[in-house]
Design a protein around this motif. Structure first.
Motif, mmCIF file in Angstrom:
data_model
loop_
_atom_site.group_PDB
_atom_site.id
_atom_site.type_symbol
_atom_site.label_atom_id
_atom_site.label_comp_id
_atom_site.label_asym_id
_atom_site.label_seq_id
_atom_site.Cartn_x
_atom_site.Cartn_y
_atom_site.Cartn_z
ATOM 1 N N PRO A 165 -7.704 -15.371 9.282
ATOM 2 C CA PRO A 165 -8.169 -14.466 10.329
ATOM 3 C C PRO A 165 -8.296 -13.044 9.793
ATOM 4 C CG PRO A 165 -5.854 -15.011 10.659
ATOM 5 C CD PRO A 165 -6.334 -15.849 9.526
ATOM 6 N N SER A 166 -8.988 -12.212 10.522
ATOM 7 C CA SER A 166 -9.176 -10.825 10.136
ATOM 8 C C SER A 166 -7.816 -10.139 9.974
ATOM 9 C CB SER A 166 -10.004 -10.137 11.225
ATOM 10 O OG SER A 166 -10.157 -8.798 10.901
ATOM 11 N N GLY A 167 -7.675 -9.392 8.887
ATOM 12 C CA GLY A 167 -6.423 -8.650 8.678
ATOM 13 C C GLY A 167 -5.360 -9.424 7.921
ATOM 14 N N CYS A 168 -5.695 -10.632 7.432
ATOM 15 C CA CYS A 168 -4.656 -11.431 6.771
ATOM 16 C C CYS A 168 -4.542 -11.095 5.289
ATOM 17 C CB CYS A 168 -4.932 -12.919 6.945
ATOM 18 S SG CYS A 168 -6.297 -13.523 5.951
ATOM 19 N N GLY A 169 -5.407 -10.205 4.794
ATOM 20 C CA GLY A 169 -5.257 -9.759 3.412
ATOM 21 C C GLY A 169 -6.286 -10.329 2.452
ATOM 22 N N LYS A 170 -7.343 -10.934 2.955
ATOM 23 C CA LYS A 170 -8.352 -11.549 2.086
ATOM 24 C C LYS A 170 -9.032 -10.502 1.208
ATOM 25 C CE LYS A 170 -10.773 -13.063 5.585
ATOM 26 N NZ LYS A 170 -10.048 -12.520 6.726
ATOM 27 N N THR A 171 -9.525 -9.431 1.856
ATOM 28 C CA THR A 171 -10.206 -8.385 1.094
ATOM 29 C C THR A 171 -9.255 -7.739 0.092
ATOM 30 O OG1 THR A 171 -11.729 -7.957 2.900
ATOM 31 C CG2 THR A 171 -11.462 -6.211 1.277
ATOM 32 N N THR A 172 -8.026 -7.526 0.518
ATOM 33 C CA THR A 172 -7.036 -6.924 -0.375
ATOM 34 C C THR A 172 -6.838 -7.791 -1.610
ATOM 35 O OG1 THR A 172 -5.936 -5.998 1.559
ATOM 36 C CG2 THR A 172 -4.697 -6.007 -0.498
ATOM 37 N N PHE A 212 2.852 -0.495 3.705
ATOM 38 C CA PHE A 212 2.467 -1.763 4.317
ATOM 39 C C PHE A 212 2.309 -2.846 3.252
ATOM 40 C CE2 PHE A 212 -0.739 -4.788 5.771
ATOM 41 C CZ PHE A 212 -0.192 -5.180 6.979
ATOM 42 N N PHE A 226 0.827 -1.207 0.000
ATOM 43 C CA PHE A 226 0.000 0.000 0.000
ATOM 44 C C PHE A 226 0.862 1.258 0.000
ATOM 45 C CE2 PHE A 226 -3.421 -2.825 1.612
ATOM 46 C CZ PHE A 226 -4.368 -2.506 0.659
ATOM 47 N N ASP A 235 1.176 3.498 2.075
ATOM 48 C CA ASP A 235 1.879 3.766 3.334
ATOM 49 C C ASP A 235 3.020 2.780 3.573
ATOM 50 O OD1 ASP A 235 0.518 1.468 3.890
ATOM 51 O OD2 ASP A 235 -0.671 2.271 5.540
ATOM 52 N N ALA A 291 0.624 -5.950 2.209
ATOM 53 C CA ALA A 291 -0.554 -6.722 2.598
ATOM 54 C C ALA A 291 -0.581 -8.097 1.944
ATOM 55 C CB ALA A 291 -1.824 -5.953 2.248
ATOM 56 N N TYR A 310 -7.673 -2.558 -6.671
ATOM 57 C CA TYR A 310 -6.282 -2.265 -6.338
ATOM 58 C C TYR A 310 -5.402 -2.767 -7.473
ATOM 59 C CZ TYR A 310 -7.826 -1.808 -1.425
ATOM 60 O OH TYR A 310 -8.442 -1.441 -0.270
HETATM 61 N N1 LIG Z 1 -5.783 1.070 1.858
HETATM 62 C C1 LIG Z 1 -4.939 0.505 2.739
HETATM 63 N N2 LIG Z 1 -3.791 1.129 3.081
HETATM 64 C C2 LIG Z 1 -2.930 0.567 3.975
HETATM 65 N N3 LIG Z 1 -3.142 -0.618 4.584
HETATM 66 C C3 LIG Z 1 -4.279 -1.286 4.299
HETATM 67 C C4 LIG Z 1 -5.237 -0.765 3.366
HETATM 68 N N4 LIG Z 1 -6.259 -1.642 3.264
HETATM 69 C C5 LIG Z 1 -5.960 -2.660 4.099
HETATM 70 N N5 LIG Z 1 -4.777 -2.451 4.713
HETATM 71 C C6 LIG Z 1 -4.114 -3.368 5.661
HETATM 72 O O1 LIG Z 1 -3.882 -4.591 4.999
HETATM 73 C C7 LIG Z 1 -4.132 -5.685 5.858
HETATM 74 C C8 LIG Z 1 -5.115 -6.641 5.245
HETATM 75 O O2 LIG Z 1 -6.365 -6.014 5.180
HETATM 76 P P1 LIG Z 1 -7.624 -6.761 4.584
HETATM 77 O O3 LIG Z 1 -7.285 -7.274 3.235
HETATM 78 O O4 LIG Z 1 -8.788 -5.844 4.688
HETATM 79 O O5 LIG Z 1 -7.798 -7.972 5.603
HETATM 80 P P2 LIG Z 1 -8.984 -9.032 5.727
HETATM 81 O O6 LIG Z 1 -9.986 -8.762 4.667
HETATM 82 O O7 LIG Z 1 -8.333 -10.361 5.606
HETATM 83 O O8 LIG Z 1 -9.541 -8.854 7.109
HETATM 84 C C9 LIG Z 1 -4.608 -5.095 7.177
HETATM 85 O O9 LIG Z 1 -3.530 -5.091 8.081
HETATM 86 C C10 LIG Z 1 -5.012 -3.695 6.832
HETATM 87 O O10 LIG Z 1 -4.773 -2.838 7.912
#
Ligand SMILES: Nc1ncnc2c1ncn2[C@@H]1O[C@H](COP(=O)(O)OP(=O)(O)O)[C@@H](O)[C@H]1O
Ligand SMILES: [Mg+2]
Lengths: 351, 293
Positions: free
Chosen positions: A38-45, A17, A13, A15, A19, A54
């Motif tokens: 688990p939540s935050g593992c990058g599934k949505t990303t 990070f 990302f 910033d 993902a 993205y």
């Molecule tokens: N736009 C973004 N900019 C920076 N970090 C992001 C952004 N979107 C998600 N993240 C980070 O990427 C990681 C994975 O997020 P996400 O894919 O939403 O997880 P999940 O869907 O598995 O819960 C998280 O740590 C989140 O904080």
């Protein structure tokens, strides 16, 4: 030809990070694949990267054999079902479903056919002229699905579509989604953090952790043959015990010396066994793989009783056992046997 | 008033409910609110109507509770003897122009406030409220100097500029809220479904923005219509607005019935607009009424 093929995807990302790291994923036509983690593992990303919201930092994405790595969402043959449903609040059910085909300039007669067919398939004919906020959560979910399907996409992407429903409805809607998927035959990539949902619905499960894929396999494989400590722990319940390799399948563990049917791989870190894999034996029984302990805690679960058993080693946590039928009382001394072929080896650390 | 109609069916459904239940905090607060409304709005408004209709041939003095005779003579007199027709035209050209200009100027800032996080955002938000704390006359005096030194001699343009600056805070505030009401998942969904930029705007942005746009237009419009200091200092004597005429009745040639006429000319359209605004806001967003599943 695969429906979707992602190779070497990573996502960093703005910033800084990271993902996603090194994601390889191939989905066959008509397949139902879940991304579980688990939540935050990058599934949505990952899902949004596949959908085109993205840009992947590295790697390529092919959909239906065409490279779409640089294509925007509207140019990809995918349709997304959002966690929030994202129904247009001031458009009726029918207008919502018809939105995509209308934008795409599909001829009127064809649009009407699609709409009628979908309304019937998701059983919303009676609600076609209602606004979304007049519908129940389950109905809104079905409108969202119908709206995505109206695009006739090669791949439907679901982002935790059931997380806003209560437990009972969730099970019903997940069966509806799966039935519809089989009936229409679309390819589905489905994100969830609920392991039972993933095991129940999927042809294949992709287990993710910290932006990486840990293991891919059929639900049975994932459950019966977890490859990492994380997968073993995340999917169902598992007892994980460190070991020392003595060669020839013999291992030294805090539970005692055990023999496994298959010797460990070089990078294995734990032995793993499922709570239901044990067999209670007579206290005096002297045979291989028998472990002794004291029942510390007992919870009747209907089909089985869960026992938490303390074994000789104090540092090791309580072992979980599932016992069918009459179970020993709290404080009782028990002995149980692990089958040699039920002892598996996993790699990786416990998180 | 809403509360009265709300409590009525409850009372009829449960006739044996003890009377003291009516004296809940909220009921008391609503009663106080109504009282304040009456004292602050209804009474002065009623008095203005009565004064404006006072027949010039009679006097309204103690102990009369109501005027002895009523007629439209004052209205006709004010219309014929002052520059009210001209002022009306000026005000009703100026105010809509100010409203639109302010909206256009406010929108990019509001969008940034709603969408982006940037260093100094808090300070920037406070800064945009600054025009609210500067007294109108102070602004008017220095603004007129600035405008002349910039070589802007059009009175209309000068007041337009000054009003836009003056009322920007309202528009920025309202539009910031409006932009943060835009649901990004709807924008994404529209895109995913192949919507053109225009269709995306219509389906994802407009429903969330419309109430804010309307509110901003109407509130700035009303503020501009009623503003006196800048309009007087910058505009007088060539460019008359309704408040300038009203203020000309204060001081030495104070004629209460005539002032009442001008007040009503000023206030009645505003009240109607406000009522219309409330109705529009209620009907504008179906997502905010009804049940969530
Ligand atoms: N736009 C973004 N900019 C920076 N970090 C992001 C952004 N979107 C998600 N993240 C980070 O990427 C990681 C994975 O997020 P996400 O894919 O939403 O997880 P999940 O869907 O598995 O819960 C998280 O740590 C989140 O904080
Ligand atoms: Mg997510």
């Amino acid at each position: 030809m695969a429906s979707l093929a992602a190779k070497g995807i990573s996502k960093v990302f703005e910033d800084g990070f990271q993902a996603l790291t090194d994601i390889d994923l191939v989905v066959e036509p008509g397949e139902f694949v879940t991304l579980l983690g688990p939540s935050g593992c990058g599934k949505t990303t990952l899902l949004k990267t596949l959908a085109g919201f993205y840009d992947a930092t590295t790697g390529t994405i092919e959909i239906g054999g065409t490279d779409v790595t640089a294509a925007p969402p509207e140019k990809r043959d995918t349709a997304m079902c959002f966690q929030s449903y994202a129904l247009f609040p001031h458009l009726t059910v029918a207008e919502n479903i018809d939105f995509g085909p209308r934008q795409a300039g599909v001829p009127k007669a064809e649009r009407r056919d699609r709409l009628e067919g979908l309304l019937r398939q998701v059983d919303l004919e009676a609600h076609r002229d209602k606004l979304p906020n007049r519908l129940s959560g389950g109905q809104q979910q079905r409108v969202a699905l119908a709206r995505a399907l109206a695009m006739r996409p090669a791949v439907v992407l679901f982002d935790e579509p059931l997380s806003n429903l209560d437990a009972k409805l969730r099970e019903q809607v997940r069966r509806e989604i799966r039935a519809l998927q089989k009936e229409i035959g679309f390819t589905a990539i489905y994100v969830t953090h609920d392991q039972s949902e993933a095991l129940a619905m999927s042809d294949r499960v992709v287990v993710m952790q910290g932006g990486r894929i840990d293991q891919v396999g059929r639900p049975e494989e994932i459950y019966a043959r977890p490859e990492t400590a994380f997968v073993a722990d995340f999917i169902g319940a598992a007892n994980l015990v460190p070991f020392e390799d003595m060669g020839g399948g013999r291992v030294k563990t805090p539970l005692g010396d055990l023999r496994a049917a298959v010797p460990p791989a070089g990078n294995a870190t734990f032995i793993c066994w499922r709570p239901e894999d044990v067999e209670l034996v007579e206290a005096g029984a002297a045979s291989e793989n028998v472990i002794r302990g004291v029942v510390r805690d007992r919870a009747y679960q209907g089909a089985h009783t869960e026992l938490h058993v303390a074994t000789g080693d104090a540092d090791l946590g309580l072992q979980r056992l599932h016992v069918a039928g009459a179970a020993p009382a709290e404080g009782a001394e028990v002995a149980f046997r692990l089958g040699a072929d039920q002892i598996r080896f996993v790699r990786g650390a416990l998180t | 008033m809403v509360s009265l109609s709300d409590t009525a069916p409850v009372a009829s459904r449960r006739p044996r409910r003890p009377a003291f239940r009516r004296f809940t905090i909220s009921n008391v607060l609503i009663a106080i609110l109504l009282l304040v409304c009456v004292i602050w709005l209804v009474v002065p408004f009623g008095m203005a109507v009565l004064w404006s209709l006072l027949d010039p041939s009679v006097r309204w003095e103690y102990p009369d509770v109501l005027p002895p005779a009523l007629s439209f003579a004052r209205w006709i007199e004010v219309w014929n003897t002052t520059s009210l027709p001209m002022a009306l035209r000026n005000s009703y050209i100026l105010a809509p122009t100010v409203a639109v200009t302010t909206l256009i100027l406010a929108s990019p800032t509001a969008y940034a406030f709603a969408r982006y996080d940037f260093p100094g955002k808090g300070a920037a938000q406070v800064l945009t409220l600054l025009p609210l704390v500067i007294p109108g006359f102070v602004l008017a005096i220095f603004f007129s100097a600035l405008i002349f030194s910039l070589g802007i001699y059009s009175r209309f343009l000068s007041i337009l500029l000054a009003h836009s600056v003056l009322f920007l805070p309202y528009a920025i505030r309202l539009m910031t809220v409006a932009f943060s009401n835009v649901r990004l998942d709807l924008v994404d969904a529209a895109r995913d479904l192949g919507a053109s930029p225009w269709a995306r705007f219509r389906v994802a942005y407009w429903p969330a923005l419309a109430p804010g746009i309307l509110a901003s237009l109407i509130i700035v419009f009303i503020q501009s219509i009623e503003e006196f200091a800048v309009a007087f200092v910058v505009g007088a004597p060539n460019f008359t607005t309704i408040p300038s005429i009203l203020y000309s009745y204060l001081g030495y040639n104070f004629v209460r019935p005539n002032a009442a006429v001008v007040s009503l000319v000023l206030v009645i359209p505003n009240v109607l607009l406000m009522l219309g605004l409330e109705r529009l806001l209620k009907s504008a967003n179906p997502a905010q009424t009804g049940v969530k599943g």
